[in-house]
Each structure stands twice: as structure tokens, then as C-alpha cells.
Motif scaffolding. Sequence first.
Motif, mmCIF file in Angstrom:
data_model
loop_
_atom_site.group_PDB
_atom_site.id
_atom_site.type_symbol
_atom_site.label_atom_id
_atom_site.label_comp_id
_atom_site.label_asym_id
_atom_site.label_seq_id
_atom_site.Cartn_x
_atom_site.Cartn_y
_atom_site.Cartn_z
ATOM 1 N N SER A 45 11.003 26.964 -130.982
ATOM 2 C CA SER A 45 9.675 26.472 -130.001
ATOM 3 C C SER A 45 9.759 24.967 -129.939
ATOM 4 C CB SER A 45 8.452 27.122 -130.896
ATOM 5 O OG SER A 45 8.501 26.670 -131.970
ATOM 6 N N ASP A 46 8.995 24.344 -131.017
ATOM 7 C CA ASP A 46 9.268 22.854 -130.919
ATOM 8 C C ASP A 46 10.510 22.348 -131.219
ATOM 9 O OD1 ASP A 46 8.842 23.905 -133.483
ATOM 10 O OD2 ASP A 46 7.952 22.037 -134.267
ATOM 11 N N ASP A 100 6.969 23.177 -127.030
ATOM 12 C CA ASP A 100 7.722 24.547 -126.833
ATOM 13 C C ASP A 100 8.836 24.552 -125.849
ATOM 14 O OD1 ASP A 100 8.489 27.107 -126.447
ATOM 15 O OD2 ASP A 100 6.686 27.911 -126.818
ATOM 16 N N CYS A 107 3.482 19.768 -130.712
ATOM 17 C CA CYS A 107 4.664 19.875 -131.373
ATOM 18 C C CYS A 107 4.662 19.375 -132.769
ATOM 19 C CB CYS A 107 5.831 18.778 -130.695
ATOM 20 S SG CYS A 107 7.401 18.682 -131.305
ATOM 21 N N ASN A 164 12.010 23.756 -134.536
ATOM 22 C CA ASN A 164 11.228 24.568 -135.572
ATOM 23 C C ASN A 164 11.016 23.580 -136.698
ATOM 24 O OD1 ASN A 164 11.604 26.527 -133.518
ATOM 25 N ND2 ASN A 164 12.275 28.000 -135.047
#
Length: 381
Positions: free
Chosen positions: A114-115, A96, A145, A135
Amino acid sequence: MTQGPRSGLTAVSTALLAMSRHLEVRDVLKTIVVSARDLLEAEYAALGVPDDHGGFAQFVVDGVSEEEWKAIGPLPRQHGILASMLRDATPQRLGDVRLDPRFEGWPDAHPDMSDFIGMPVADGDEILGALFLANKKCPKPEGGCGFTAEDEELLGMLAQHAAIALTNARLYERSRELTIAGERARIAHELHDAVSQKLFSLRLTAQAATALVDRDPVRAKVELHEVTRLAAEAADELRAAVVELRPAALDEDGLVATLRTQIQVLDRAHSARVTFAAHGIRALPAAQEEALLRVAQEALHNALRHSGADRVEVTLVREGQSAVLRVADDGRGFEPDTVRRAGRHLGLVSMRDRASGVGGSLTVDSAPGKGTAIEMEVPGG
């Protein structure tokens, strides 16, 4: 990679071929970003090329609409994780990105991410840019992740080839700049030799006419007719130079459209009838198209300036596996035995150099009173 090794290898091969196909830097950057996003199945992808002032000279994104991109605002600065990748040249893979201590936020209109996975694009010790994706389109482990070690390895390989493609594109654009600078220097030299001499003669003739107005009006009238003729020739020289300085973009319009446009201009600007016809021509490599255009310009310049022709015909046709350009006029022609001497005057040496430089050939057919035909053939028509 979720598609399996065979289909994955095909996808990688397609991406690498796509990158090597483009020569313009912007096109290469876009192809890199699109390929990376597709290969790693990410929602967003971007590539930033840093400038020397803490920002980005170029920043290309994929997965964000034009409206969203405009709403985001100015290009990002080199800060946070982006700065880290540019400074340390190390890959980044985060579960994140928002929880990383280096994260400094983003504009209100920026999509939520996020990832994250990021990869420097480097040529030796020089960092050319930073490639990053966000993402991953897959189920993610709790707090983890979606991008895997395999994704990182794949992105690293893509970044290595991206560095090669980007370096080649930069060299190509630099070579084009040098070519354009050389062309402008040559044209400036021709303007100095031709137009400036015409203007000097025009000034002297006008002075002579002024001196004769009172004591010999008949001779003054003759001199004024000469002024008119010299002014018309100077205007023709300038028109020809302007056409050569401002050709239609070959990359956008192609060789056929570019030639057609320039020949229409010349037909309107000169008393001679200038025509153009093209048959069966397909796209050629950029170097060949430019060489054909320049030879056509030089041959047209010669025909309209030196030959006294009433008609000049330009054709561009496909013959077998070759493209053949022909510029023929019905002017005064010249003696073939004097072609070596005439070559310097008519630019034949430079035309032959252009033809041979792209693997082609140039032939000249001329005779006194029989006109002149210049033909250039290049492979790949």
C-alpha cells in the motif's frame, strides 16, 4: 525516525559504513536494500538497476522469501512508477500505490503493498537505479502514507551514498576485469614463447628420428628419447599455465586455501616435492592477497622450470604486523651479480613491481649451488 536522533544517527552511520565495506556490485546492492528497509522500518524494499532494453540488469529485494520471489516470476519491466522514477529522477511518496494512475498491477504471487516511497539513485545526470520501499511498520493516518518527509530526506541521503558505493564497486569490478585481461595476455605471451618453442623443437626432433629409423636405429632411438623429454617439458608448461589461468577464487576461499590447492596440484604434476605451510595469517585486503598469490605463482614457476630443484617449500606466516611469503628451493641458484640480467628472465622485475604496488617489499637470496629463496612482505598480516 522513531528511535530518536542519537540512535537514528548511529543507524545511519552503520548503514553507510556497511555500504562502503563491500566491493562487489551485488553485495553493495544487497547492503543498500537491507539498510534502507531497516532504517525506514519498511516491510519490503527493493533496488533495480536498469538495462538498456526496458528491463533491469539487476533487481535485489529484501523482505521477500526465496520461494515467494521464485513464484513472482520474471523481473519487472521499466513501467509505471518505476519507469517514472528512472525517467524523471524524482522521489515518489504515496499513501496507496495501487490508487496511483501510473500503477499497472503486479503478478498474482506478488505481496500486497500500500504505502510506498521511491528514490532514484543517481550519479550526476546518470540514473544508476531506483530504490523503493513499501508498507511502513507503523500506524498510518486515514488515507495517508506511513512514510514521512523525514523518511524521504533520510532515504535521499542514503541514495546519495549508495550512488557513490555503487560507482566505486563498478570501478573495482572493471579494474579486476582489466587485471584479468592483462594476466591472460601475459600468460598467452609466455605460452607462445615457451610452449610453442618446445612444440616446434619436438616436431623437428620427431622428423629427424623418422629419417634415421632405417639407416641409423641407434641415433633414431636417441632422438626419440629427446622427443619424450621435450613432450614432458611442454606438458609441464601447460600445467603451470592452466593453474595460473584457473586459480581458486580468492574472494570465496581466501589466500591460504587458494595457495594450498594450487601447490597440491603442482606437487602432483612435477617430480620435485612441493610443500606449503601457513601460520597465523588473517584476511588481507584483496589487492594484497592477489599480489601475494601472483608472486607465489611466479616464484613457483621459476623454481620448477629453471632451478632443477628436488624440493620447493612455500610458507606464509604472520610476523609482527606483516604477512611474509617465502618460496625456497634447493636448486642450482644463480650468481647475485647477475641478478639484473636474471631478473628479466625470471620475472623478478614484475614480482618487485607487484610487491611495491601493495606497499610491500621483495628480497631475493640466491647463490650457485645453494638454491634460491624469494621473500615477499606486505603490511597487515
